[in-house]
Design a protein around this motif. Structure first.
Motif, PDB file in Angstrom:
ATOM      1  N   TYR A 151      71.408  54.013  50.686  1.00 29.15           N
ATOM      2  CA  TYR A 151      70.859  55.264  51.196  1.00 29.15           C
ATOM      3  C   TYR A 151      69.486  55.015  51.795  1.00 29.15           C
ATOM      4  CZ  TYR A 151      74.564  57.795  48.843  1.00 29.15           C
ATOM      5  OH  TYR A 151      75.790  58.263  48.454  1.00 29.15           O
ATOM      6  N   VAL A 152      69.268  55.576  52.954  1.00 29.82           N
ATOM      7  CA  VAL A 152      67.975  55.475  53.617  1.00 29.82           C
ATOM      8  C   VAL A 152      67.463  56.891  53.839  1.00 29.82           C
ATOM      9  CG1 VAL A 152      66.779  54.761  55.722  1.00 29.82           C
ATOM     10  CG2 VAL A 152      68.610  53.342  54.779  1.00 29.82           C
ATOM     11  N   PRO A 153      66.253  57.180  53.346  1.00 30.88           N
ATOM     12  CA  PRO A 153      65.719  58.528  53.551  1.00 30.88           C
ATOM     13  C   PRO A 153      65.363  58.772  55.018  1.00 30.88           C
ATOM     14  CG  PRO A 153      64.119  57.149  52.415  1.00 30.88           C
ATOM     15  CD  PRO A 153      65.361  56.326  52.581  1.00 30.88           C
ATOM     16  N   TYR A 154      65.594  59.989  55.478  1.00 33.63           N
ATOM     17  CA  TYR A 154      65.177  60.346  56.824  1.00 33.63           C
ATOM     18  C   TYR A 154      64.595  61.757  56.800  1.00 33.63           C
ATOM     19  CZ  TYR A 154      69.381  63.194  57.435  1.00 33.63           C
ATOM     20  OH  TYR A 154      70.357  64.143  57.302  1.00 33.63           O
ATOM     21  N   PRO A 155      63.616  62.014  57.683  1.00 41.73           N
ATOM     22  CA  PRO A 155      62.989  63.332  57.690  1.00 41.73           C
ATOM     23  C   PRO A 155      63.904  64.385  58.314  1.00 41.73           C
ATOM     24  CG  PRO A 155      62.017  61.944  59.381  1.00 41.73           C
ATOM     25  CD  PRO A 155      62.998  61.101  58.619  1.00 41.73           C
ATOM     26  N   MET A 156      63.832  65.580  57.765  1.00 43.56           N
ATOM     27  CA  MET A 156      64.645  66.683  58.257  1.00 43.56           C
ATOM     28  C   MET A 156      63.800  67.950  58.178  1.00 43.56           C
ATOM     29  SD  MET A 156      68.300  67.747  56.713  1.00 43.56           S
ATOM     30  CE  MET A 156      68.369  69.390  56.056  1.00 43.56           C
ATOM     31  N   GLU A 157      63.810  68.745  59.227  1.00 40.13           N
ATOM     32  CA  GLU A 157      63.036  69.980  59.232  1.00 40.13           C
ATOM     33  C   GLU A 157      63.909  71.118  58.686  1.00 40.13           C
ATOM     34  OE1 GLU A 157      59.775  71.383  62.204  1.00 40.13           O
ATOM     35  OE2 GLU A 157      61.718  72.055  62.967  1.00 40.13           O
ATOM     36  N   VAL A 158      63.367  71.839  57.691  1.00 45.60           N
ATOM     37  CA  VAL A 158      64.075  72.976  57.104  1.00 45.60           C
ATOM     38  C   VAL A 158      63.142  74.181  57.078  1.00 45.60           C
ATOM     39  CG1 VAL A 158      65.592  71.564  55.648  1.00 45.60           C
ATOM     40  CG2 VAL A 158      63.413  72.362  54.740  1.00 45.60           C
ATOM     41  N   GLU A 159      63.747  75.356  57.020  1.00 50.42           N
ATOM     42  CA  GLU A 159      62.975  76.593  56.919  1.00 50.42           C
ATOM     43  C   GLU A 159      62.730  76.894  55.442  1.00 50.42           C
ATOM     44  OE1 GLU A 159      64.524  80.782  57.745  1.00 50.42           O
ATOM     45  OE2 GLU A 159      63.532  80.215  59.625  1.00 50.42           O
ATOM     46  N   VAL A 160      61.465  77.125  55.080  1.00 49.40           N
ATOM     47  CA  VAL A 160      61.102  77.459  53.706  1.00 49.40           C
ATOM     48  C   VAL A 160      60.296  78.752  53.711  1.00 49.40           C
ATOM     49  CG1 VAL A 160      61.079  75.042  52.934  1.00 49.40           C
ATOM     50  CG2 VAL A 160      58.974  76.095  53.764  1.00 49.40           C
ATOM     51  N   GLY A 161      60.040  79.254  52.544  1.00 48.21           N
ATOM     52  CA  GLY A 161      59.262  80.476  52.426  1.00 48.21           C
ATOM     53  C   GLY A 161      60.158  81.695  52.430  1.00 48.21           C
ATOM     54  N   GLY A 162      59.576  82.821  52.749  1.00 46.53           N
ATOM     55  CA  GLY A 162      60.331  84.058  52.674  1.00 46.53           C
ATOM     56  C   GLY A 162      60.567  84.408  51.216  1.00 46.53           C
ATOM     57  N   ALA A 163      61.586  85.198  50.971  1.00 46.75           N
ATOM     58  CA  ALA A 163      61.880  85.603  49.598  1.00 46.75           C
ATOM     59  C   ALA A 163      63.338  85.999  49.495  1.00 46.75           C
ATOM     60  CB  ALA A 163      60.992  86.771  49.186  1.00 46.75           C
ATOM     61  N   ASN A 164      63.895  85.775  48.328  1.00 44.68           N
ATOM     62  CA  ASN A 164      65.199  86.333  47.975  1.00 44.68           C
ATOM     63  C   ASN A 164      64.916  87.439  46.977  1.00 44.68           C
ATOM     64  OD1 ASN A 164      66.789  84.517  49.510  1.00 44.68           O
ATOM     65  ND2 ASN A 164      66.504  82.972  47.946  1.00 44.68           N
ATOM     66  N   ILE A 165      65.364  88.647  47.305  1.00 44.72           N
ATOM     67  CA  ILE A 165      65.021  89.816  46.505  1.00 44.72           C
ATOM     68  C   ILE A 165      66.282  90.495  45.993  1.00 44.72           C
ATOM     69  CG2 ILE A 165      63.827  92.041  46.505  1.00 44.72           C
ATOM     70  CD1 ILE A 165      62.237  90.960  48.964  1.00 44.72           C
ATOM     71  N   PHE A 166      66.284  90.773  44.705  1.00 43.68           N
ATOM     72  CA  PHE A 166      67.364  91.530  44.075  1.00 43.68           C
ATOM     73  C   PHE A 166      66.752  92.792  43.477  1.00 43.68           C
ATOM     74  CE2 PHE A 166      68.295  87.037  43.791  1.00 43.68           C
ATOM     75  CZ  PHE A 166      69.606  86.951  44.227  1.00 43.68           C
ATOM     76  N   VAL A 167      67.394  93.914  43.685  1.00 42.36           N
ATOM     77  CA  VAL A 167      66.947  95.167  43.087  1.00 42.36           C
ATOM     78  C   VAL A 167      68.085  95.674  42.215  1.00 42.36           C
ATOM     79  CG1 VAL A 167      66.136  97.518  43.504  1.00 42.36           C
ATOM     80  CG2 VAL A 167      65.505  95.688  45.093  1.00 42.36           C
ATOM     81  N   VAL A 168      67.810  95.814  40.918  1.00 41.68           N
ATOM     82  CA  VAL A 168      68.854  96.241  39.988  1.00 41.68           C
ATOM     83  C   VAL A 168      68.402  97.493  39.226  1.00 41.68           C
ATOM     84  CG1 VAL A 168      69.825  93.925  39.718  1.00 41.68           C
ATOM     85  CG2 VAL A 168      68.006  94.652  38.214  1.00 41.68           C
ATOM     86  N   ASP A 169      69.375  98.295  38.871  1.00 36.43           N
ATOM     87  CA  ASP A 169      69.099  99.492  38.071  1.00 36.43           C
ATOM     88  C   ASP A 169      68.732  99.097  36.644  1.00 36.43           C
ATOM     89  OD1 ASP A 169      69.655 101.381  40.067  1.00 36.43           O
ATOM     90  OD2 ASP A 169      71.794 101.235  39.688  1.00 36.43           O
ATOM     91  N   VAL A 170      67.813  99.832  36.059  1.00 38.34           N
ATOM     92  CA  VAL A 170      67.429  99.625  34.664  1.00 38.34           C
ATOM     93  C   VAL A 170      67.898 100.847  33.884  1.00 38.34           C
ATOM     94  CG1 VAL A 170      65.483  99.365  33.076  1.00 38.34           C
ATOM     95  CG2 VAL A 170      65.430  98.245  35.298  1.00 38.34           C
ATOM     96  N   ASP A 171      68.814 100.621  32.967  1.00 35.00           N
ATOM     97  CA  ASP A 171      69.330 101.732  32.154  1.00 35.00           C
ATOM     98  C   ASP A 171      68.309 102.238  31.156  1.00 35.00           C
ATOM     99  OD1 ASP A 171      71.806 101.738  33.400  1.00 35.00           O
ATOM    100  OD2 ASP A 171      72.646 100.286  31.997  1.00 35.00           O
ATOM    101  N   LYS A 172      67.528 101.309  30.622  1.00 36.68           N
ATOM    102  CA  LYS A 172      66.572 101.685  29.586  1.00 36.68           C
ATOM    103  C   LYS A 172      65.365 100.776  29.665  1.00 36.68           C
ATOM    104  CE  LYS A 172      67.551 102.993  25.062  1.00 36.68           C
ATOM    105  NZ  LYS A 172      68.156 102.728  23.736  1.00 36.68           N
ATOM    106  N   PHE A 173      64.175 101.364  29.521  1.00 35.71           N
ATOM    107  CA  PHE A 173      62.936 100.607  29.488  1.00 35.71           C
ATOM    108  C   PHE A 173      62.172 101.026  28.242  1.00 35.71           C
ATOM    109  CE2 PHE A 173      58.319 100.646  30.369  1.00 35.71           C
ATOM    110  CZ  PHE A 173      58.121  99.289  30.469  1.00 35.71           C
ATOM    111  N   ILE A 174      61.806 100.051  27.441  1.00 40.01           N
ATOM    112  CA  ILE A 174      61.069 100.329  26.206  1.00 40.01           C
ATOM    113  C   ILE A 174      59.834  99.448  26.202  1.00 40.01           C
ATOM    114  CG2 ILE A 174      61.115 100.254  23.685  1.00 40.01           C
ATOM    115  CD1 ILE A 174      64.208 100.440  23.929  1.00 40.01           C
ATOM    116  N   LYS A 175      58.670 100.054  26.001  1.00 40.89           N
ATOM    117  CA  LYS A 175      57.436  99.280  25.874  1.00 40.89           C
ATOM    118  C   LYS A 175      56.888  99.553  24.486  1.00 40.89           C
ATOM    119  CE  LYS A 175      53.034  98.307  27.960  1.00 40.89           C
ATOM    120  NZ  LYS A 175      52.160  98.489  29.097  1.00 40.89           N
TER     121      LYS A 175
END
Length: 109
Positions: free
Chosen positions: A84-108
């Protein structure tokens, strides 16, 4: 109530946490590792009322911009010889993956 789960690049995490806490949101930070680049990232948990979801997502969008980064990836060179020989590759990074979920119950306690 909603739980926003945002997976962001480590480079964006501090600025995003500062922005959200300055706006009065409570944020929990988890250190996580991504599967594609095998690099560290940050998962943020933000509990908010339903009407505040768009405001949080808007702030994530402002802070976590995508950008290109050069990474080194192994490539098979001589067929099945296992060399195996390493080689450079350009990739897109950053941004965000966002999940929004319902909360049935919150207790503090």
């Amino acid at each position: 109530m909603k739980l926003i789960i945002a997976i962001v690049q480590d480079n964006d995490a501090s600025a995003l946490i500062n922005t959200l806490t300055d706006l009065g949101f409570k944020v929990t930070k988890l250190a996580t590792t991504g599967g594609f680049l095998k690099a560290g990232n940050t998962t943020l948990l933000v509990g908010v009322e339903a009407e505040k979801v768009d405001e949080v997502i808007s702030q994530i969008d402002k802070v976590c911009k995508t950008r290109n980064q050069v990474v080194t990836t192994p490539s098979p060179v001589a067929g099945s010889t296992g060399i195996y020989v390493p080689y450079p590759m350009e990739v897109e990074v950053g941004g965000a993956n966002i999940f929004v979920v319902d909360v049935d119950k919150f207790i503090k306690i």
